[in-house]
Motif scaffolding. Structure first.
Motif, PDB file in Angstrom:
ATOM      1  N   TYR A  84      51.712  46.826  47.276  1.00 20.25           N
ATOM      2  CA  TYR A  84      50.761  47.701  47.838  1.00 20.25           C
ATOM      3  C   TYR A  84      49.700  47.744  46.497  1.00 20.25           C
ATOM      4  N   VAL A  85      48.475  47.192  46.829  1.00 20.45           N
ATOM      5  CA  VAL A  85      47.338  47.492  45.624  1.00 20.45           C
ATOM      6  C   VAL A  85      46.637  48.715  45.821  1.00 20.45           C
ATOM      7  N   HIS A  86      46.553  49.557  44.917  1.00 22.24           N
ATOM      8  CA  HIS A  86      45.733  50.860  45.070  1.00 22.24           C
ATOM      9  C   HIS A  86      44.741  50.777  43.859  1.00 22.24           C
ATOM     10  N   VAL A  87      43.654  51.447  44.032  1.00 20.38           N
ATOM     11  CA  VAL A  87      42.889  51.654  43.022  1.00 20.38           C
ATOM     12  C   VAL A  87      43.457  52.149  41.848  1.00 20.38           C
ATOM     13  N   ALA A  88      44.166  53.061  41.714  1.00 21.58           N
ATOM     14  CA  ALA A  88      44.881  53.598  40.626  1.00 21.58           C
ATOM     15  C   ALA A  88      45.783  52.667  39.961  1.00 21.58           C
ATOM     16  N   ASP A  89      46.604  51.635  40.650  1.00 23.83           N
ATOM     17  CA  ASP A  89      47.159  50.598  40.139  1.00 23.83           C
ATOM     18  C   ASP A  89      46.316  49.569  39.231  1.00 23.83           C
ATOM     19  N   VAL A  90      45.117  49.250  39.871  1.00 26.14           N
ATOM     20  CA  VAL A  90      44.471  48.484  39.259  1.00 26.14           C
ATOM     21  C   VAL A  90      43.819  49.027  38.042  1.00 26.14           C
ATOM     22  N   ALA A  91      43.387  50.325  38.046  1.00 25.81           N
ATOM     23  CA  ALA A  91      43.071  50.993  37.003  1.00 25.81           C
ATOM     24  C   ALA A  91      43.868  51.055  35.717  1.00 25.81           C
ATOM     25  N   ASP A  92      45.123  51.407  36.141  1.00 23.28           N
ATOM     26  CA  ASP A  92      46.331  51.483  35.267  1.00 23.28           C
ATOM     27  C   ASP A  92      46.425  49.834  34.351  1.00 23.28           C
ATOM     28  N   GLU A  93      46.331  48.975  35.196  1.00 23.75           N
ATOM     29  CA  GLU A  93      46.594  47.673  34.474  1.00 23.75           C
ATOM     30  C   GLU A  93      45.376  47.287  33.736  1.00 23.75           C
ATOM     31  N   LEU A  94      44.416  48.009  33.855  1.00 26.60           N
ATOM     32  CA  LEU A  94      43.245  47.626  33.056  1.00 26.60           C
ATOM     33  C   LEU A  94      43.094  48.685  31.797  1.00 26.60           C
ATOM     34  N   ASN A  95      43.762  49.735  31.749  1.00 30.90           N
ATOM     35  CA  ASN A  95      43.796  50.995  30.786  1.00 30.90           C
ATOM     36  C   ASN A  95      42.583  51.569  31.008  1.00 30.90           C
ATOM     37  N   ILE A  96      42.071  52.022  32.287  1.00 30.26           N
ATOM     38  CA  ILE A  96      40.890  52.752  32.403  1.00 30.26           C
ATOM     39  C   ILE A  96      41.065  53.719  33.611  1.00 30.26           C
ATOM     40  N   SER A  97      40.301  54.557  33.707  1.00 27.20           N
ATOM     41  CA  SER A  97      40.436  55.648  34.729  1.00 27.20           C
ATOM     42  C   SER A  97      40.066  55.268  36.141  1.00 27.20           C
ATOM     43  N   PRO A  98      40.858  55.445  37.061  1.00 25.33           N
ATOM     44  CA  PRO A  98      40.192  55.166  38.612  1.00 25.33           C
ATOM     45  C   PRO A  98      38.764  55.520  38.789  1.00 25.33           C
ATOM     46  N   SER A  99      38.204  56.529  38.125  1.00 21.02           N
ATOM     47  CA  SER A  99      36.873  57.057  38.402  1.00 21.02           C
ATOM     48  C   SER A  99      35.966  56.057  37.684  1.00 21.02           C
ATOM     49  N   TYR A 100      36.293  55.680  36.707  1.00 22.73           N
ATOM     50  CA  TYR A 100      35.582  54.771  35.880  1.00 22.73           C
ATOM     51  C   TYR A 100      35.643  53.077  36.573  1.00 22.73           C
ATOM     52  N   LEU A 101      36.850  52.718  37.065  1.00 27.01           N
ATOM     53  CA  LEU A 101      36.824  51.522  37.866  1.00 27.01           C
ATOM     54  C   LEU A 101      35.869  51.555  39.368  1.00 27.01           C
ATOM     55  N   THR A 102      36.086  52.813  39.602  1.00 26.98           N
ATOM     56  CA  THR A 102      35.132  52.854  40.774  1.00 26.98           C
ATOM     57  C   THR A 102      33.601  52.670  40.693  1.00 26.98           C
ATOM     58  N   ARG A 103      33.228  53.355  39.302  1.00 21.28           N
ATOM     59  CA  ARG A 103      31.787  53.341  38.921  1.00 21.28           C
ATOM     60  C   ARG A 103      31.358  51.877  38.787  1.00 21.28           C
ATOM     61  N   ILE A 104      32.278  51.193  38.092  1.00 17.55           N
ATOM     62  CA  ILE A 104      32.064  49.891  37.671  1.00 17.55           C
ATOM     63  C   ILE A 104      31.751  49.047  39.032  1.00 17.55           C
ATOM     64  N   PHE A 105      32.839  49.126  40.070  1.00 13.40           N
ATOM     65  CA  PHE A 105      32.492  48.482  41.336  1.00 13.40           C
ATOM     66  C   PHE A 105      31.193  48.666  41.915  1.00 13.40           C
ATOM     67  N   ASN A 106      30.930  50.082  42.043  1.00 11.68           N
ATOM     68  CA  ASN A 106      29.821  50.587  42.615  1.00 11.68           C
ATOM     69  C   ASN A 106      28.554  50.045  41.782  1.00 11.68           C
ATOM     70  N   ARG A 107      28.654  50.011  40.615  1.00  7.92           N
ATOM     71  CA  ARG A 107      27.168  49.519  39.759  1.00  7.92           C
ATOM     72  C   ARG A 107      27.180  47.911  40.046  1.00  7.92           C
ATOM     73  N   LYS A 108      28.149  47.089  40.011  1.00 11.24           N
ATOM     74  CA  LYS A 108      28.275  45.606  39.885  1.00 11.24           C
ATOM     75  C   LYS A 108      28.334  45.135  41.266  1.00 11.24           C
ATOM     76  N   LEU A 109      29.019  45.805  42.122  1.00 14.91           N
ATOM     77  CA  LEU A 109      29.154  44.917  43.520  1.00 14.91           C
ATOM     78  C   LEU A 109      28.577  45.779  44.639  1.00 14.91           C
ATOM     79  N   SER A 110      28.289  47.208  44.271  1.00 15.10           N
ATOM     80  CA  SER A 110      27.672  47.941  45.311  1.00 15.10           C
ATOM     81  C   SER A 110      28.640  48.435  46.442  1.00 15.10           C
ATOM     82  N   ILE A 111      30.055  48.329  46.209  1.00 16.83           N
ATOM     83  CA  ILE A 111      31.103  48.697  47.003  1.00 16.83           C
ATOM     84  C   ILE A 111      32.005  49.492  46.164  1.00 16.83           C
ATOM     85  N   SER A 112      32.983  50.278  46.782  1.00 18.14           N
ATOM     86  CA  SER A 112      34.072  50.872  46.097  1.00 18.14           C
ATOM     87  C   SER A 112      35.283  49.823  45.885  1.00 18.14           C
ATOM     88  N   PRO A 113      36.146  50.221  44.967  1.00 14.99           N
ATOM     89  CA  PRO A 113      37.361  49.037  44.756  1.00 14.99           C
ATOM     90  C   PRO A 113      38.205  48.988  46.010  1.00 14.99           C
TER      91      PRO A 113
END
Length: 163
Positions: free
Chosen positions: A64-93
């Motif tokens: 099961y892949v969740h936003v928090a898992d992806v953020a943990d894998e990248l050593n960033i916060s889930p909110s920062y990951l969400t900002r990146i997705f929204n800024r670059k792809l215009s969708i949430s993770p």
């Protein structure tokens, strides 16, 4: 070289100023025989987005892949990951994760005889009804309807080889 330039100037993209500037730079370097390695110059957000997309795509069937898992894998916060997705792809993770799951489900629906419940389980949806709701919201039809339409179009039967 001239053919590429001519085709580009005849396309509708010529008026896109940023694309035009980038293409002019690429053409300049091609003409000079230089090779651009743009991967070395990717901003940090692009690198993080690339890593997140690779992680999601490679783990979609494994767990099961969740936003928090992806953020943990990248050593960033889930909110920062969400900002990146929204800024670059215009969708949430989470939307991206669901789109990958639905895309994988579509492939399974076309190529194997697994039940919708089994496909939902393979993609780590805990509830087949929730899976159907997500699938319908993204595709405009239920998984059952998608399978039926796909079978009618192909008329060549369903391959039993599922992964």
């Amino acid at each position: 070289m001239e053919v590429v330039h001519r085709l580009y100037t005849q396309s509708k993209h010529e008026e896109d100023e940023l694309s035009n500037i980038y293409l002019q730079g690429v053409l300049y370097h091609m003409k000079r025989g230089m090779v651009l390695d743009v991967s070395k110059h990717l901003p940090r957000e692009d690198e993080l987005l690339d890593a997140a997309v690779k992680y999601i795509n490679s783990n979609i069937f494994d767990k099961y892949v969740h936003v928090a898992d992806v953020a943990d894998e990248l050593n960033i916060s889930p909110s920062y990951l969400t900002r990146i997705f929204n800024r670059k792809l215009s969708i949430s993770p989470m939307r991206y994760i669901n789109e990958v799951k639905v895309s994988s489900a579509k492939e399974l629906l076309r190529t194997c005889n697994k039940t919708i419940k089994e496909i939902a389980s393979d993609l780590h949806f805990s509830d087949p009804l929730y899976f159907s709701r997500i699938f319908s919201s993204l595709e405009g039809m239920s998984p059952r309807e998608y399978r039926k339409v796909g079978q009618e179009i192909e008329e060549i039967g369903v391959n039993n080889s599922c992964f």
